[in-house]
Scaffold this motif. Structure first.
Motif, PDB file in Angstrom:
ATOM      1  N   THR A 135      44.152 -38.482  24.984  1.00  0.00           N
ATOM      2  CA  THR A 135      44.935 -39.655  25.392  1.00  0.00           C
ATOM      3  C   THR A 135      45.236 -40.594  24.223  1.00  0.00           C
ATOM      4  OG1 THR A 135      42.851 -40.736  25.931  1.00  0.00           O
ATOM      5  CG2 THR A 135      44.050 -39.681  27.745  1.00  0.00           C
ATOM      6  N   HIS A 136      44.562 -40.404  23.112  1.00  0.00           N
ATOM      7  CA  HIS A 136      44.666 -41.333  21.991  1.00  0.00           C
ATOM      8  C   HIS A 136      45.696 -40.878  20.958  1.00  0.00           C
ATOM      9  CE1 HIS A 136      41.139 -42.803  23.960  1.00  0.00           C
ATOM     10  NE2 HIS A 136      40.983 -43.763  23.073  1.00  0.00           N
TER      11      HIS A 136
ATOM     12  N   ASP B 289      44.315 -45.424  22.560  1.00  0.00           N
ATOM     13  CA  ASP B 289      44.937 -45.004  23.808  1.00  0.00           C
ATOM     14  C   ASP B 289      45.960 -46.063  24.193  1.00  0.00           C
ATOM     15  OD1 ASP B 289      45.662 -44.409  26.426  1.00  0.00           O
ATOM     16  OD2 ASP B 289      43.610 -44.023  27.089  1.00  0.00           O
TER      17      ASP B 289
ATOM     18  N   GLN C 128      37.046 -46.913  29.590  1.00  0.00           N
ATOM     19  CA  GLN C 128      37.586 -46.225  30.755  1.00  0.00           C
ATOM     20  C   GLN C 128      37.988 -47.278  31.795  1.00  0.00           C
ATOM     21  OE1 GLN C 128      37.840 -42.755  30.743  1.00  0.00           O
ATOM     22  NE2 GLN C 128      37.204 -43.081  28.616  1.00  0.00           N
TER      23      GLN C 128
END
Length: 189
Positions: free
Chosen positions: A27-28, A49, A161
């Motif tokens: 995701t980064h 991210d 998260q």
């Protein structure tokens, strides 16, 4: 009552540490930045991210917390990291540049004494990846003295998260507010 501070670390929270095989979360996105004191010839590669900016803005817009950078990135958090995530300028705790070989020279996170002084008796939720049992004891002692303190600890390889921010906002929403300020003004007779 002012909202509690949201103390936000960067390394291990917004910038995850690579796994043993050198990978970072899919995701980064890679960015090369030039922190204060470094030459443009030697940028630092970081992985962020892009969704974190939106998630953090959602939390900021609630008004339940007052966000503050709590990181060794210091002012660079506002000038380098925040803009890459679409965040507005946020204040930062001016942490020193300690000469230490471990992040726990006294058995607890090196930032803690500076944060304790900076916070004084203000409530706070602190998101970091590097708390020890002594840090958790400190937070519990602050809370027992009437200064609500919550630690949210991330996995340094996964980073922040959505559930970490949900935990922070749920906790902040339970904080007492100044109900007198919320009462409607009485109407004149």
């Amino acid at each position: 009552m002012r909202p509690p501070y949201l103390l936000l670390d960067i390394d291990g929270v917004l910038i995850p540490f690579p796994a043993a095989d050198g990978t970072t979360p899919a995701t980064h996105t890679r960015h090369d930045v030039v922190p204060t004191g470094r030459s443009a010839d030697t940028p630092v590669t970081i992985w962020l991210d892009p969704a974190h900016g939106r998630l953090l803005m959602d939390v900021i817009r609630t008004g339940l917390v007052t966000p503050v950078w709590c990181t060794s990135w210091r002012q660079d958090a506002t000038t380098l990291i925040g803009p890459l995530l679409g965040l507005p300028p946020l204040p930062h705790i001016d942490l020193p540049r300690p000469r230490i070989a471990t992040s726990h020279p006294n058995g607890y996170l090196w930032k803690r004494d500076h944060v304790d002084t900076w916070l004084s008796d203000a409530p706070a939720v602190w998101i970091d990846d590097d708390f020890t049992a002594l840090d958790h004891d400190w937070a519990a002692a602050r809370t027992a003295r009437g200064t609500a303190t919550l630690f949210v600890q991330t996995d340094p390889h996964a980073g922040l998260q959505p559930e970490h921010l949900a935990q922070a906002t749920t906790w902040a929403a339970r904080m007492p507010t100044d109900r007198a300020a919320e009462r409607p003004m009485p109407l004149p007779p």
